[in-house]
Design a protein around this motif. Structure first.
Motif, PDB file in Angstrom:
ATOM      1  N   GLN A 131      12.979  -9.350   2.662  1.00 17.57           N
ATOM      2  CA  GLN A 131      14.142  -8.527   2.964  1.00 17.57           C
ATOM      3  C   GLN A 131      13.919  -7.650   4.195  1.00 17.57           C
ATOM      4  O   GLN A 131      14.867  -7.306   4.889  1.00 17.57           O
ATOM      5  CB  GLN A 131      14.499  -7.644   1.768  1.00 17.57           C
ATOM      6  N   ASN A 132      12.680  -7.288   4.469  1.00 20.75           N
ATOM      7  CA  ASN A 132      12.369  -6.438   5.613  1.00 20.75           C
ATOM      8  C   ASN A 132      11.972  -7.223   6.862  1.00 20.75           C
ATOM      9  O   ASN A 132      11.756  -6.627   7.916  1.00 20.75           O
ATOM     10  CB  ASN A 132      11.229  -5.476   5.262  1.00 20.75           C
ATOM     11  N   MET A 133      11.849  -8.525   6.768  1.00 14.76           N
ATOM     12  CA  MET A 133      11.333  -9.309   7.878  1.00 14.76           C
ATOM     13  C   MET A 133      12.125  -9.144   9.182  1.00 14.76           C
ATOM     14  O   MET A 133      11.508  -9.082  10.246  1.00 14.76           O
ATOM     15  CB  MET A 133      11.231 -10.786   7.515  1.00 14.76           C
ATOM     16  N   PRO A 134      13.443  -9.061   9.190  1.00 16.45           N
ATOM     17  CA  PRO A 134      14.132  -8.876  10.482  1.00 16.45           C
ATOM     18  C   PRO A 134      13.670  -7.626  11.243  1.00 16.45           C
ATOM     19  O   PRO A 134      13.585  -7.648  12.472  1.00 16.45           O
ATOM     20  CB  PRO A 134      15.605  -8.770  10.091  1.00 16.45           C
ATOM     21  N   SER A 135      13.334  -6.571  10.544  1.00 16.34           N
ATOM     22  CA  SER A 135      12.860  -5.379  11.249  1.00 16.34           C
ATOM     23  C   SER A 135      11.407  -5.515  11.675  1.00 16.34           C
ATOM     24  O   SER A 135      10.926  -4.734  12.498  1.00 16.34           O
ATOM     25  CB  SER A 135      13.031  -4.140  10.367  1.00 16.34           C
ATOM     26  N   PHE A 136      10.691  -6.513  11.154  1.00 13.48           N
ATOM     27  CA  PHE A 136       9.286  -6.727  11.517  1.00 13.48           C
ATOM     28  C   PHE A 136       9.108  -7.708  12.678  1.00 13.48           C
ATOM     29  O   PHE A 136       8.007  -7.909  13.158  1.00 13.48           O
ATOM     30  CB  PHE A 136       8.495  -7.259  10.321  1.00 13.48           C
ATOM     31  N   VAL A 137      10.184  -8.346  13.123  1.00 16.95           N
ATOM     32  CA  VAL A 137      10.089  -9.366  14.176  1.00 16.95           C
ATOM     33  C   VAL A 137       9.448  -8.826  15.454  1.00 16.95           C
ATOM     34  O   VAL A 137       8.583  -9.493  16.041  1.00 16.95           O
ATOM     35  CB  VAL A 137      11.468 -10.011  14.445  1.00 16.95           C
ATOM     36  N   PRO A 138       9.812  -7.632  15.943  1.00 17.44           N
ATOM     37  CA  PRO A 138       9.141  -7.153  17.166  1.00 17.44           C
ATOM     38  C   PRO A 138       7.628  -7.000  16.997  1.00 17.44           C
ATOM     39  O   PRO A 138       6.866  -7.329  17.919  1.00 17.44           O
ATOM     40  CB  PRO A 138       9.787  -5.787  17.425  1.00 17.44           C
ATOM     41  N   ILE A 139       7.191  -6.547  15.836  1.00 22.16           N
ATOM     42  CA  ILE A 139       5.754  -6.400  15.600  1.00 22.16           C
ATOM     43  C   ILE A 139       5.082  -7.771  15.562  1.00 22.16           C
ATOM     44  O   ILE A 139       4.004  -7.968  16.134  1.00 22.16           O
ATOM     45  CB  ILE A 139       5.492  -5.626  14.294  1.00 22.16           C
ATOM     46  N   MET A 140       5.726  -8.738  14.924  1.00 25.75           N
ATOM     47  CA  MET A 140       5.160 -10.093  14.866  1.00 25.75           C
ATOM     48  C   MET A 140       5.061 -10.680  16.269  1.00 25.75           C
ATOM     49  O   MET A 140       4.038 -11.287  16.623  1.00 25.75           O
ATOM     50  CB  MET A 140       6.022 -10.989  13.972  1.00 25.75           C
ATOM     51  N   ASP A 182       0.805  -1.223   0.000  1.00 25.15           N
ATOM     52  CA  ASP A 182       0.000   0.000   0.000  1.00 25.15           C
ATOM     53  C   ASP A 182       0.843   1.281   0.000  1.00 25.15           C
ATOM     54  O   ASP A 182       0.604   2.176  -0.798  1.00 25.15           O
ATOM     55  CB  ASP A 182      -0.942  -0.003   1.203  1.00 25.15           C
ATOM     56  N   TRP A 183       1.821   1.387   0.890  1.00 23.56           N
ATOM     57  CA  TRP A 183       2.554   2.639   1.028  1.00 23.56           C
ATOM     58  C   TRP A 183       4.029   2.334   1.296  1.00 23.56           C
ATOM     59  O   TRP A 183       4.535   2.522   2.407  1.00 23.56           O
ATOM     60  CB  TRP A 183       1.990   3.438   2.192  1.00 23.56           C
ATOM     61  N   PRO A 184       4.759   1.843   0.305  1.00 22.22           N
ATOM     62  CA  PRO A 184       6.173   1.531   0.522  1.00 22.22           C
ATOM     63  C   PRO A 184       6.986   2.801   0.775  1.00 22.22           C
ATOM     64  O   PRO A 184       6.814   3.805   0.092  1.00 22.22           O
ATOM     65  CB  PRO A 184       6.591   0.849  -0.773  1.00 22.22           C
ATOM     66  N   GLN A 185       7.842   2.740   1.786  1.00 19.69           N
ATOM     67  CA  GLN A 185       8.684   3.878   2.124  1.00 19.69           C
ATOM     68  C   GLN A 185      10.112   3.416   2.339  1.00 19.69           C
ATOM     69  O   GLN A 185      10.350   2.290   2.780  1.00 19.69           O
ATOM     70  CB  GLN A 185       8.191   4.555   3.407  1.00 19.69           C
ATOM     71  N   ASP A 186      11.046   4.301   2.076  1.00 20.03           N
ATOM     72  CA  ASP A 186      12.456   4.017   2.322  1.00 20.03           C
ATOM     73  C   ASP A 186      12.778   4.491   3.732  1.00 20.03           C
ATOM     74  O   ASP A 186      12.981   5.681   3.979  1.00 20.03           O
ATOM     75  CB  ASP A 186      13.329   4.730   1.286  1.00 20.03           C
ATOM     76  N   ILE A 187      12.800   3.561   4.671  1.00 18.04           N
ATOM     77  CA  ILE A 187      13.068   3.891   6.073  1.00 18.04           C
ATOM     78  C   ILE A 187      14.441   3.325   6.435  1.00 18.04           C
ATOM     79  O   ILE A 187      14.633   2.111   6.462  1.00 18.04           O
ATOM     80  CB  ILE A 187      11.997   3.305   7.014  1.00 18.04           C
ATOM     81  N   GLY A 188      15.374   4.194   6.687  1.00 21.83           N
ATOM     82  CA  GLY A 188      16.718   3.766   7.077  1.00 21.83           C
ATOM     83  C   GLY A 188      17.459   3.054   5.966  1.00 21.83           C
ATOM     84  O   GLY A 188      18.343   2.244   6.240  1.00 21.83           O
ATOM     85  N   GLY A 189      17.123   3.297   4.724  1.00 17.88           N
ATOM     86  CA  GLY A 189      17.828   2.680   3.607  1.00 17.88           C
ATOM     87  C   GLY A 189      17.398   1.264   3.308  1.00 17.88           C
ATOM     88  O   GLY A 189      18.001   0.591   2.470  1.00 17.88           O
ATOM     89  N   LYS A 190      16.350   0.766   3.980  1.00 18.56           N
ATOM     90  CA  LYS A 190      15.889  -0.604   3.728  1.00 18.56           C
ATOM     91  C   LYS A 190      15.032  -0.626   2.472  1.00 18.56           C
ATOM     92  O   LYS A 190      14.186   0.236   2.278  1.00 18.56           O
ATOM     93  CB  LYS A 190      15.083  -1.106   4.916  1.00 18.56           C
ATOM     94  N   PRO A 191      15.221  -1.619   1.624  1.00 17.42           N
ATOM     95  CA  PRO A 191      14.392  -1.707   0.425  1.00 17.42           C
ATOM     96  C   PRO A 191      12.953  -2.050   0.805  1.00 17.42           C
ATOM     97  O   PRO A 191      12.711  -2.793   1.744  1.00 17.42           O
ATOM     98  CB  PRO A 191      15.040  -2.830  -0.389  1.00 17.42           C
ATOM     99  N   SER A 192      11.994  -1.521   0.070  1.00 19.51           N
ATOM    100  CA  SER A 192      10.596  -1.729   0.418  1.00 19.51           C
ATOM    101  C   SER A 192       9.853  -2.522  -0.656  1.00 19.51           C
ATOM    102  O   SER A 192       8.650  -2.432  -0.733  1.00 19.51           O
ATOM    103  CB  SER A 192       9.921  -0.383   0.625  1.00 19.51           C
ATOM    104  N   PHE A 193      10.568  -3.293  -1.458  1.00 15.11           N
ATOM    105  CA  PHE A 193       9.873  -4.043  -2.501  1.00 15.11           C
ATOM    106  C   PHE A 193       9.743  -5.524  -2.179  1.00 15.11           C
ATOM    107  O   PHE A 193       9.235  -6.284  -2.976  1.00 15.11           O
ATOM    108  CB  PHE A 193      10.586  -3.868  -3.854  1.00 15.11           C
ATOM    109  N   SER A 194      10.190  -5.955  -0.995  1.00 14.06           N
ATOM    110  CA  SER A 194      10.103  -7.367  -0.634  1.00 14.06           C
ATOM    111  C   SER A 194       9.874  -7.511   0.867  1.00 14.06           C
ATOM    112  O   SER A 194      10.587  -6.909   1.677  1.00 14.06           O
ATOM    113  CB  SER A 194      11.387  -8.099  -1.030  1.00 14.06           C
TER     114      SER A 194
END
Length: 174
Positions: A94-103, A79-91
Motif C-alpha cells: 500500500q505504501n509502495m508508490p511513495s517509496f518509488v523515489p527511494i527505490m 520496526d517503526w511504523p508511522q502515520d505520515i500523511g494519512g497513509k496506512p503503515s501496515f502494508s
C-alpha cells in the motif's frame, strides 16, 4: 628469456585504423594500442570481445533495488511504523508508490558506485599505481601500437613503415 615488441607510432587516427586492420590481416599480434583520445571502432578493428560491464551494472542495480525494498519494509513497516500523511503503515504494497523515489535513487546509487569500483579493479587502476604509458607523446597527439615481434626484425620494420608509421622502434622487454 627476453621478448621483443615493436612500438609503432602514428600521427593520425585514420592511418592508425587502417594500420590495425592491415596488421591483423597479416596475422601480427597487437599487444596494446595507446591513444590520446578514444578512437571509435578501434576495439572492433583489434578484434576485442564486447565488454560485459553492462551485465554487472544491471546486477548492481538489482542489488540496490533489493536493498531499498528490504530497508524500507523494515524501517517504515516493521520496526517503526508511522502515520505520515494519512497513509496506512501496515502494508508495504500500500505504501509502495511513495517509496518509488527511494527505490530509484538506491538502484542508481548502487549501480554507479559499484560500477566505478568494478571498472577500477578490472582495469587494475588502484591508488598509487605507476603509469604504464610507453611513450609520453601518446598523451598529446600520437598513437602507439605495441606489436609482438615474431620472425624477422627487418621484415617487420619494413611492413610497419609501409602502413604509414611515423616511427618504428624495437623494444626489448624482459
Amino acid at each position: 628469456m627476453s621478448t621483443k615488441v615493436l612500438h609503432v607510432l602514428y600521427n593520425d587516427d585514420d592511418v592508425l585504423m587502417d594500420a590495425v586492420k592491415t596488421t591483423r590481416a597479416a596475422h601480427h599480434h597487437i599487444e596494446e594500442v595507446y591513444t590520446p583520445f578514444p578512437v571509435h571502432g578501434l576495439d572492433k578493428a583489434m578484434g576485442l570481445k564486447p565488454t560485459r560491464l553492462a551485465i554487472c551494472a544491471f546486477i548492481y542495480g538489482l542489488c540496490g533495488l533489493s536493498f531499498a525494498t528490504y530497508m524500507m519494509n523494515y524501517i517504515m513497516i516493521q520496526d517503526w511504523p508511522q502515520d505520515i500523511g494519512g497513509k496506512p503503515s501496515f502494508s508495504y504494497i500500500q505504501n509502495m508508490p511513495s517509496f518509488v523515489p527511494i527505490m530509484f535513487e538506491l538502484t542508481v546509487f548502487f549501480a554507479a558506485h559499484l560500477m566505478v569500483i568494478t571498472f577500477f579493479l578490472r582495469s587494475r587502476l588502484w591508488p598509487f599505481k605507476k603509469a604504464e604509458n610507453p611513450d609520453v607523446r601518446t598523451t598529446d597527439d600520437h598513437f602507439l601500437m605495441e606489436v609482438a615481434l615474431h620472425g624477422s626484425e627487418e621484415e617487420a620494420l619494413e611492413f610497419f613503415r609501409n602502413t604509414g608509421a611515423v616511427e618504428v622502434k624495437v623494444i626489448d622487454k624482459h
